[in-house]
Write an enzyme that holds these catalytic residues in place. Structure first.
Site, short mmCIF file in Angstrom:
data_model
loop_
_atom_site.label_atom_id
_atom_site.label_comp_id
_atom_site.label_asym_id
_atom_site.label_seq_id
_atom_site.Cartn_x
_atom_site.Cartn_y
_atom_site.Cartn_z
N HIS A 332 12.14 -12.89 13.25
CA HIS A 332 11.70 -11.53 12.97
C HIS A 332 10.59 -11.17 13.95
CE1 HIS A 332 9.76 -8.18 10.79
NE2 HIS A 332 10.96 -7.97 10.30
N ASP A 391 17.86 -9.91 6.46
CA ASP A 391 19.27 -9.66 6.79
C ASP A 391 20.13 -10.90 6.61
OD1 ASP A 391 18.97 -6.94 7.64
OD2 ASP A 391 17.98 -7.69 9.42
#
Length: 455
Positions: A332, A391
């Site tokens: 991320h 995700d």
């Protein structure tokens, strides 16, 4: 131009495209020379400070003796830990989307009466203009639901007599309407496409005012409108976790940039939808699901750590799946040791996996989550830790909820419209200057050449 050729790439276009690429290439060394923060982030991944916000906070490191020390990721909505928010509404056995929407917009958690009134307000706004479904959604259905959603949002402008009014009461009214209407616009758009493109039966269920946002999504999506309590609660949780993530994420920063120009709410939301559509942003969970589909078809023994590790290394070496060199769902821009949203998700995902008899797939996801960070650190030079992001599990959840892939990113939008709305109001309240970062030109100056003298 003939309509049949509108999408055709001709040899002439190919030649012109090559010229475009040749003239657009910039020497990568110049970014270092001029200290350009590509992606508005430095080499360690720290973002360039471009604004202030009171809406949410992302914490991925602590400062000790002036040094940035990575820590377990934390996410706060209006100063309240997202983990505590989730524990609160889960423990009290209620849906969280509506009360967290109230929190993000108004700064405090609602009391019971405020929550009841606000939920009723959202339900009252959950009505499309007369014939909107027939005249807009059913006409020229798109294969991409994000484009359908953006078109619907821009069309709503024509139905709003106060569309250009950017005073806060009017923007709040517009925001609440879109928060309420996004599930209808998304699901109805999918139903139209599924009917006209795939030949499936057309179902247009009306929303029920007594149902939560998550329940209404499942109600209007499924032909029989049936769903389990766990399915609705997990979808509600997904919406809460995706609602807001600071001012710097691509689509929310787009909200700030476009709102700073003074444009209308519908144009601002459409621009943010365009950002969220991108596979590097809202479309990432689709990539995760497709990667796992390839993984399951390729790996013979899903429990064999060596075989799974070989596949993950093949991904990084651009030898597997889409050959992009990425393990989707890992890493991320901000978080390093952990993404709190992924951690919250995982506990509930296991329960749904058990209900859906897909524990073998859950075990594979868990194995990849454990192996991937170590393999990435061995194969790549990285400046901070790598962990599973939200995700990684959300696509798996949506597949277990039997949500069509076409709706994965719109579900993200149904949640994130809340954050966009809060940030738009914050920008309009505190702004004044149009957001305009600097770009340095590296073009070589040259004289103008008359047409008759050009080669």
């Amino acid at each position: 131009m003939n309509d049949n050729n509108i999408s055709k790439i001709t040899p002439e276009i190919l030649d012109l495209a090559k010229m475009c690429v040749d003239t657009s290439l910039i020497n990568p060394e110049l970014y270092t020379k001029y200290e350009v923060k590509r992606g508005l982030r430095d080499i360690s991944g720290k973002g360039v400070l471009a604004g202030l916000t009171d809406i949410s906070e992302i914490r991925s490191y602590t400062i000790i003796d002036s040094d940035m020390i990575p820590c377990e990721g934390k996410l706060f909505y209006r100063g309240i830990d997202i983990e505590e928010i989730v524990k609160g509404f889960i423990k009290e056995n209620r849906f969280g989307f509506e009360e967290v929407t109230y929190l993000l917009l108004f700064g405090n958690l609602p009391n019971q009466q405020e929550l009841t009134n606000f939920t009723e307000l959202l339900a009252n706004y959950r009505t499309l203009p007369t014939s909107f479904v027939r005249d807009i959604i059913m006409k020229a259905p798109s294969a991409d639901m994000m484009n359908t959603l953006a078109r619907s949002v821009l069309t709503l402008y024509a139905y709003d007599s106060q569309a250009e009014d950017t005073t806060i009461p009017n923007v709040l009214r517009q925001s609440l309407q879109m928060i309420s209407l996004f599930p209808l616009l998304s699901v109805y758009g999918y139903q139209a496409y599924s009917h006209y493109h795939d030949g499936k039966s057309l179902f247009i269920h009306s929303p029920q005012p007594e149902l939560s946002t998550a329940e209404n999504i499942l109600h209007i999506l499924r032909p029989d409108s049936k769903y389990t309590a766990l399915e609705a609660k997990l979808l509600d949780l997904a919406l809460v976790l995706h609602m807001e993530h600071g001012g710097g994420n691509n689509s929310t920063f787009t909200t700030h940039v476009v709102s700073s120009s003074g444009t209308d709410t519908y144009s601002s939301v459409a621009a943010s939808l365009g950002s969220l559509k991108g596979p590097k942003h809202g479309g990432a969970n689709i990539k995760v699901v497709k990667m796992f589909e390839d993984m399951k078809a390729t790996i013979k023994d899903w429990t064999d750590e060596e075989e799974v590790s070989r596949y993950l290394r093949a991904l990084l070496h651009k030898e597997a799946f889409d050959k992009a060199g990425l393990i989707y769902g890992m890493g991320h821009a901000v978080y390093s040791l952990s993404d709190p949203r992924a951690n919250i998700f995982k506990a509930f995902v296991e329960n749904l996996s058990r209900e859906k008899n897909r524990m073998d797939e859950f075990a594979l996801y868990s194995l990849v989550e454990r192996l991937a960070p170590q393999i990435i650190s061995e194969e790549r030079k990285i400046y901070k830790g790598v962990s599973a992001n939200v995700d990684f599990y959300s696509g798996f959840v949506y597949s277990m909820l039997d949500l069509p892939t076409e709706l994965f990113t719109p579900i993200f939008a149904i949640a994130r419209i809340v954050g966009w709305s809060a940030h738009r109001i914050e920008e309009l309240t505190n702004g004044g200057k149009i957001i305009r970062p600097a770009y340095k030109s590296i073009a070589v100056h040259k004289p103008y050449c008359p047409l008759t003298e050009r080669e």
